[in-house]
Design a protein around this motif. Structure first.
Motif: not given
Lengths: 345, 345, 345, 345
Positions: C13-14, C18, C21-22, C25, C27, C208-209, C240-241, D25, D241
């Protein structure tokens, strides 16, 4: 010597029906329902139900029920029905197959009948979201699988509840003739005029060879039925033979005469059953609980019938055919009277 | 006045078949195939094919084909077949429906016939992986949709190629009688003995009212057919009426006599068609290209038939029924001879 | 040492994707798409396509395609598509599965593209009746499976033909970014504004992943998609991911920059391939015919790629990823230049 | 300010899981599971369960359950399960869809658990014939949908009953970690060693982003799973992944540590709930009946949770996540203690 009470499908076809089929066996006719017999039959259904209906002829009750439901309910939909319904217990999952995997949501009810209260309970117990199947129909049987019959007022109340919640009403009328004969009302009052949207109307059990019909009381709902019927292999090429059976069946009230005769014989048997009897006898079926011993006695006397209910229930079902002989009926009445009273078991 | 060549399903049932059905209409019989007629019919199939077969009776050719394929092929499977096959062009996707979404992989071929070379080409063009459908069967028609017939040696070669690649062989025998009568060989030679695994054997088009059978030459392959048949609504309750048709049809060679008669009339018409004729006439169908004008002329003369091929092809199909009159045949021969030669168009 | 040209899905993934996505992550967030990331992502799609769209996020291209088609096409329907389409050759029958058994009707066409003429031919070759599947959609790929790209005018012509015959237009946009970058037009021009009704928009192959989207350009057509997605197991609880990947992908033109880079490298390789090249290189794929010997040479040099076409075709496919190194590209260019010219074989 | 107890899927991923995904990744990897991460993950499952297993990674629990069942049960089959099971109430009919229309047969049971007696009752109540669906599997949830946990001895007894009647055992382990942590036994003892045939093993709810696995304890049963997974769009191209998440999740007992923490917090809340509590708290879920007024109070205090049961039941479900803060837990304990005792309502 056997006495046949296993099912009304063990009986032969009525002479009038066979004669009509024989008469239709002459000359050429276009295939797949584009023939004169089918056109006349379709017309007859509109007369019988006193409104413009769209009707499709098929050869089995299972196909009629499952194709009707597939037309009403999407794959992610569901159908509320009684836990004893034929579509639940006797069609090897045909509704699930024809709908592409819709679900039957089972409800309890006395005499195999649904009530508005039971339906509302079912709706409340199954709140919907994207995570749930989407209820789209209610299916009821007329007469029911326990030989009882919905009164028009009961149908009306149930249909109103269903429609108020966005559910269409399907009626499994494998024994519709017995129900109408029992009620003494018009066919419409026992179905369309009481809110039923689609009827699986059976003739096979009551004097035909193999003749069922799916009747859409709102022709607009039938939109894609013809493709589903063909795709499921239920579009007969020589349709005239199915149509001819229907013409004879509906002609001059034959269907109601045959059903009334069976009903009357069933009532006699029900009276003979006394306290063994489990359900009111309102059509042509009698449900009794002779216990295992009583069942063995009856089988030993040559009666053919089905055990009923769960394994070991000691219950039995007797079905009276349109042509059941007085000897058969007398014999069964006598045999039931001779059984000890085991109803309290 | 009409001359009916639209399909062999426009013809009535043979008197012998109707008589058998009438004779069966007496007394009670257990439902769903647990009756004496069905037992005898099943026995007859084993005799006809000279081996122990497992047979299931149904009412339409589409159900026979699609249920047979559903038994052989998983939902993620595929079936190689001719691009003109009935299962492709005339069953509204029944094979896809009954199999749960398996695919038909179409192959070309002269006279609507598959060859080992075409099959090998299809296999090579469709390398398999987890990303692809998994070929599991070949389906062929005997007689074919273009009125040609596979010779036993052709079947043998094709079956060997199929089996060598893990494919089972299904035969759509809606006009199996015409094929066997044409070949002059045994029924087994035209099917099982030449490597066919499952046969959809039709009687409806050749003198029955509605009678088809799925014949498994290896009974072990039939394992779950009965559930699929029931679930699809194709298990008749009064099965005796289907079985009785089969008994009459197979009795004393009636099926082959009727087919031979139709074939002979078709050959006559094929000869009359001269250069209009598109295919060898090996069964009871004649394919011609009269052009749009010729088609209009024939329709004007009262001939009933289907246009054939793509829109505007100028092609037509004539099918000869078992009871086609000499007058009909003579009229069509004369009409075809009177058409200008447009074959070169 | 390996040079990876097997597929753009072999690339990572670009970093921007990533990172998003991080960042997501953290809340709590309501499940099943009822979160802020998904809401923002949905908004972004409407901006990107310059109209109100209804969008559904999923995790694989196969689910995007098959669920989109299931929404457009009934079980008795069919979809015209190119015989080389991904939905035909690489999804193990997912369209048939998700639609409940609809059929893919295969059409030929240069460069894996459909033309109005080919579509009209397909329509003419498949006259409809109750006996046939009912064509309801056309599915095309942008970029195509052979690395070519439809111009907006081509799309427009095809869509008009489709719509004129009652067919909706689905676009498999697994490499939509490469197509848009190649055309240099707006995303709308490459899809909705040229008549596409539903787009499967992929991000996975281009940085993307696992992020795909089904975009309905007419929100009314999406009516029951959400139920089908859930029912097929494609509604992610932690949506959300997926949404975060889309937000990064669409942000500030990242998707088009990554695709443009891959396209440029592919063009270089295509030029190096010279006469081995089989198709114009308009996106990020190069198709060549090095022959069996050439293929063996390339494999020996550490190139990872797929054989293409039928068994023994001697053809190969190279796909350039968004992050392919200059070393990889240079090496492949050199290797192709060093091969003997076998294009005439 | 919100306190999130709606579902454990509202929580983010654990840092270790995200780190593993980030580390994965880098560089190229073959697609569709043919990569080093997936190979290692598959190996890890065999270690965790102390036997050779066949495992398939997917992205959602619904797909894991439905694909597992589709592998075990034919279209005409059925699955016994608890009437509150996730597969019944929360998957929009996915099991019916993936199996091709098999049926869920619902059984009652305390704490959402099935017992051998309930299963035997279900079997007895549903005598089989060609007219009925054919039971082929039992599906149970571990932990259950009411937050209870099957002891190994309970599983053993149930599995023995199932196997004795020809039924395979599927376990929905969306919260398998919570169950194993609660039992303090080996993963095998909570599944395979107690007779489970196939496990849907979830990681998403307990610290992963989107990672589920279908584990076949008898590899031979997995025969066609890979085709079904692909066909349903659940074969990820960039599988690494998903595999990377699993590797971190199973590494060094992370999965059990996270689950144990959530369980402990849930127990605390369960104690605080006092007589409002409806079920023993054996995993990470608490079921209470605060009544409509109590529910409104809790919502007003910022608690996010689901109403439970039928419309108007006054019941609520709280789920504790792996990373739930002490503040959240304390706040909920205090709020529940402050509610009037309405359990007797």
């Amino acid at each position: 010597m056997s006495h046949w009470f296993k099912s009304d499908n063990t009986s032969p076809a009525a002479p009038e029906v066979l004669a009509a089929l024989t008469e239709a066996n002459s000359g050429y006719a276009r295939g797949y329902g584009d023939d004169a017999w089918t056109a006349r039959a379709e017309q007859r259904f509109s007369e019988v139900f006193e409104r413009d209906v769209r009707v499709f002829l098929v050869g089995t009750g299972t196909s009629a029920n499952a194709l009707a439901l597939a037309t009403l309910v999407p794959p992610y939909g569901s159908v509320f029905c009684h836990e004893q319904a034929h579509i639940v217990r006797d069609e090897c999952g045909a509704p699930e197959f024809m709908t592409g995997g819709a679900r039957l949501q089972l409800l309890p009810g006395e005499g195999a009948k649904l009530t508005p209260a039971a339906l509302l309970r079912g709706i409340a117990d199954n709140p919907t979201a994207v995570h749930t199947v989407q209820p789209r129909a209610v299916s009821i049987s007329q007469a029911t699988e326990l030989g009882t019959v919905y009164r028009p007022a009961e149908l009306q109340a149930l249909s109103e509840t269903a429609h108020a919640h966005g559910l269409l009403v399907h009626m499994d009328g494998a024994r519709f003739a017995n129900a109408v004969a029992s009620l003494g009302c018009t066919p419409a009052a026992a179905s369309a005029a009481s809110g039923v949207d689609v009827l699986s109307f059976g003739a096979t059990k009551n004097g035909a060879l193999a003749a069922e019909a799916v009747v859409f009381f709102d022709p607009a709902r039938a939109a894609d039925f013809e493709f589903r019927r063909k795709r499921a292999g239920h579009l007969f090429s020589k349709m005239r033979y199915v149509a001819a059976q229907w013409l004879a069946y509906l002609d001059d009230g034959l269907w109601l005469r045959l059903a009334a005769r069976a009903n009357a014989n069933a009532r006699r048997i029900g009276e003979a059953a006394g306290t063994l009897r489990l359900q009111p006898v309102e059509a042509n079926e009698i449900f009794v609980r002779p216990g295992a011993a009583g069942i063995a006695v009856l089988r030993g006397q040559g009666f053919e019938f089905y055990d009923w209910g769960a394994d070991g229930s000691g219950e039995a079902r007797f079905v009276v055919s349109w042509d059941q002989t007085a000897e058969d009926v007398d014999a069964l009445c006598a045999a039931l009277r001779a059984l000890p009273d085991t109803a309290s078991t």
